[in-house]
Design an enzyme around this catalytic site. Structure first.
Site, short mmCIF file in Angstrom:
data_model
loop_
_atom_site.label_atom_id
_atom_site.label_comp_id
_atom_site.label_asym_id
_atom_site.label_seq_id
_atom_site.Cartn_x
_atom_site.Cartn_y
_atom_site.Cartn_z
N GLU A 93 -39.18 -17.35 146.91
CA GLU A 93 -37.84 -16.72 147.00
C GLU A 93 -36.98 -17.51 147.98
OE1 GLU A 93 -38.88 -12.74 148.19
OE2 GLU A 93 -39.36 -12.15 146.14
N CYS A 119 -36.97 -3.68 147.66
CA CYS A 119 -36.15 -3.91 148.84
C CYS A 119 -34.66 -3.91 148.51
CB CYS A 119 -36.54 -5.22 149.50
SG CYS A 119 -36.56 -6.65 148.39
#
Length: 643
Positions: free
Chosen positions: A305, A401
């Site tokens: 990521e 998240c």
């Protein structure tokens, strides 16, 4: 800036906030309580009940599952300021009671280790997110205290902060978080309480990072277990490869990075630390000038990521996590505290109108983690290398998240609109609102982002002369400013009544203000054709369209289910009326109808005959609205005919 002093009254953002308060927060509350059918199980609140001894069962979810509750509570706090709701507040109080009951006698708070592995507390900072979860709960505690005046959660987190301070630091155990966030939480605790120990601990975690790049490898050697199986030697992944003063390139996991940069900038502004600010500035420039998508997305690869190489910005394999865009706004606002430069406000605007709200379905019940700039059903979400590029928003995630992060971002929007010092009030964003500031009350009426007109009605609270500084988006090549109907001209020196000065992206109007003085700013909302640096190899021969702050995308549903064979003709943009006000699910937005050519070739895989060209009109919609009308193709960067 106290959020209670800002009331958003804006056609665009008012609707967004209403959607979040009325739909998204209740929806996510149902998810966190495992009462929302048809979505991924959360169990996050049940974890706290089990840790508190109020329920029986096993821990479920990610090791950082606690942070979903924290971010949702923070969003609830801001929501209660926007729209008081006694029933919601009571439910939040009840959750806080459960969180308090889950806290251990020594101040420790983390449901995973309390329930599942109490013997492994603090043994795996690399992977296990104890400090990360603590930081998010600290932020929630401060927000809830600011919103309601209730300090129960704040006291819980003061206990946890004390536990952390007693454990980590000089002449104590060395330690740095594997995922930065506690630094932000500690700084917010400092601002709320004035306790210098919190600021000192934030500085310790920041400055300790990278002093010993082998820290996580040495930590791993002391234990015989792993959680995710992360590679402790990959120090760039979590920005522990060098000290914060030696880093000059945005590398590694993008959310970890911008959370760290946010805390660095906050500390720099709080302590007027020029050395630390210079470190932030180097990282800012590298990230925004060489590693950011046109939508504001950062972190271009699914692998970690993470940021990759400079100018490596693939469209159909993009990661561009919603949380990373939100974190960039956090970073930008902290940089504005130290330096009133329009480039930071420009970045906030780019994120807010594009790369953040694209993470939420228009009905508020589905969410993107990944925000690509090109989607092809059958490839996206299915083929190796593209499986992360999901072409339709899911309802929830195992790693959730982003959805609650988006809630706290939208509900706290007023925090990002203003700054104020002894001599100047700064307006960073063209958002309609009523603001009660120290030197004046200001009512902003805005038609942005669809129309180019914003007015500021000023009611001073002092007879002293002061300046109002208004950010002018960097893309504007011309604009008109009036004061009480009189046109103002630019001048090198700020003079009352007839002149404004312009510097670093802000106009400064200095005046001895009177009740109902009105500043108006007007500008054309021209369609702009954007070309990428030729080092961005994926975008060579392509162009993207922007109107105001809004980036546009082409979807198959508007274009015969095929945007890949289209070439937009930018030389003919002035030939026809190309702006249309949308109806239906896209109602209120401005759509663009663009002269284009569709290429039509033979059925053969390869041919010596060039494709035929057919003149068509191609429709573009705001990027943040894509994916709301079923499964179909999408592109931001379009092949282009120049002349």
């Amino acid at each position: 800036m106290d959020l209670k002093d800002i009331k958003i009254e804006d056609p665009f953002w008012g609707h967004m906030q209403e959607l979040v308060t009325d739909v998204v927060i209740p929806f996510q509350e149902g998810v966190l309580n495992d009462r929302q059918p048809g979505v991924e199980k959360s169990h996050a609140i049940e974890n706290f009940k089990i840790a508190a001894g109020l329920s029986q069962g096993e821990f479920y979810g990610m090791v950082f599952q606690d942070s979903d509750v924290a971010k949702w509570l923070e969003g609830v706090a801001y929501s209660l300021i926007i729209k008081p709701d006694a029933a919601l507040e009571k439910r939040a109080d009840d959750i806080i009671d459960i969180i308090a009951a889950a806290q251990q006698p020594d101040g420790y708070l983390n449901t995973y280790f309390t329930i599942k592995e109490p013997e492994h507390r603090w043994q795996n900072l690399l992977e296990c997110h104890e400090l990360y979860c603590a930081g998010h709960m600290m932020e929630a505690a401060v927000a809830y205290y600011d919103a309601t005046g209730k300090d129960k959660l704040l006291k819980v987190m003061e206990g946890m902060a004390g536990h952390i301070i007693d454990r980590f630091g000089p002449d104590k155990l060395p330690g740095i978080p594997g995922h930065q966030e506690v630094e932000i939480g500690l700084m917010r605790m400092y601002h709320a309480t004035g306790n210098e120990a919190y600021k000192k601990q934030a500085r310790y975690f920041l400055e300790e990072r990278g002093k010993n790049p082998a820290f996580f490898a040495e930590e791993a050697a002391k234990r015989d277990w792993k959680h995710f199986g992360m590679i402790p030697e990959d120090t760039k992944y979590n920005q522990s490869h060098a000290t914060i003063y030696e880093q000059d390139e945005a590398v590694g996991h993008s959310v970890r990075a911008v959370y760290m940069y946010t805390a660095m900038a906050d500390l720099a502004a709080t302590e007027h630390d020029e050395k630390l600010f210079d470190a932030c500035e180097r990282l800012w420039n590298n990230m925004t000038e060489k590693k950011m998508y046109i939508t504001g997305g950062i972190g271009s690869t699914v692998e970690g990521e993470a940021f990759t190489k400079e100018y490596e910005l693939p469209n159909d394999m993009a990661y561009a996590e919603t949380c990373a865009s939100i974190g960039l706004v956090f970073f930008a606002k902290q940089m504005l505290k130290m330096s009133k430069n329009g480039k930071y406000a420009d970045a906030m605007e780019r994120e807010l109108y594009n790369g953040i709200i694209s993470g939420m379905q228009l009905d508020g019940k589905r969410f993107f983690y990944v925000n690509p700039l090109e989607v092809n059903p059958g490839v996206s979400g299915e083929i190796f290398g593209y499986k992360h590029v999901i072409p339709e928003r899911p309802g929830w995630y195992a790693c959730a998240c982003c959805p609650p992060n988006l809630v706290r971002m939208v509900t706290s929007l007023g925090r990002y609109a203003w700054d104020e010092d002894d001599d100047v009030i700064y307006s960073h964003l063209f958002i309609g609102q009523e603001a009660r500031l120290k030197k004046a009350d200001i009512k902003v009426v805005s038609e942005y982002p669809w129309k180019g007109h914003v007015s500021y009605s000023i009611t001073p609270k002092t007879g002293d002369e002061f300046a109002v500084a208004i950010h002018i988006p960097g893309y504007l090549k011309s604009f008109e400013v009036t004061l009480n109907g009189m046109r103002l001209k630019e001048n090198d020196e700020t003079k009352a009544d007839l002149f404004y000065s312009y510097r670093d992206g802000y106009i400064y109007i200095k005046n001895k203000w009177h009740d109902n003085d009105v500043i108006e700013i007007s500008f054309n909302m021209d369609i702009r054709v954007i070309y990428a640096n030729t080092k961005v190899r994926e975008d060579i021969g392509c162009a993207a369209l922007q109107r105001g702050p809004v980036v546009y995308a082409f979807e198959g549903v508007d274009n015969d289910d095929d945007v890949q064979s289209l070439m937009i003709d930018v030389s003919r943009l002035n030939e026809a009326q190309i702006e249309t006000e949308a109806e239906g699910i896209l109602k209120g937005a401005v759509l663009l109808d663009i002269p284009a050519v569709r290429l039509e070739g033979s059925d053969a895989l390869y041919s010596e005959k060039p494709p035929r060209q057919k003149s068509v009109i191609a429709r573009a919609i705001p990027y943040y609205m894509w994916g709301n009308r079923g499964l179909n193709q999408m592109r931001v960067w379009m092949h282009t005919i120049y002349n």
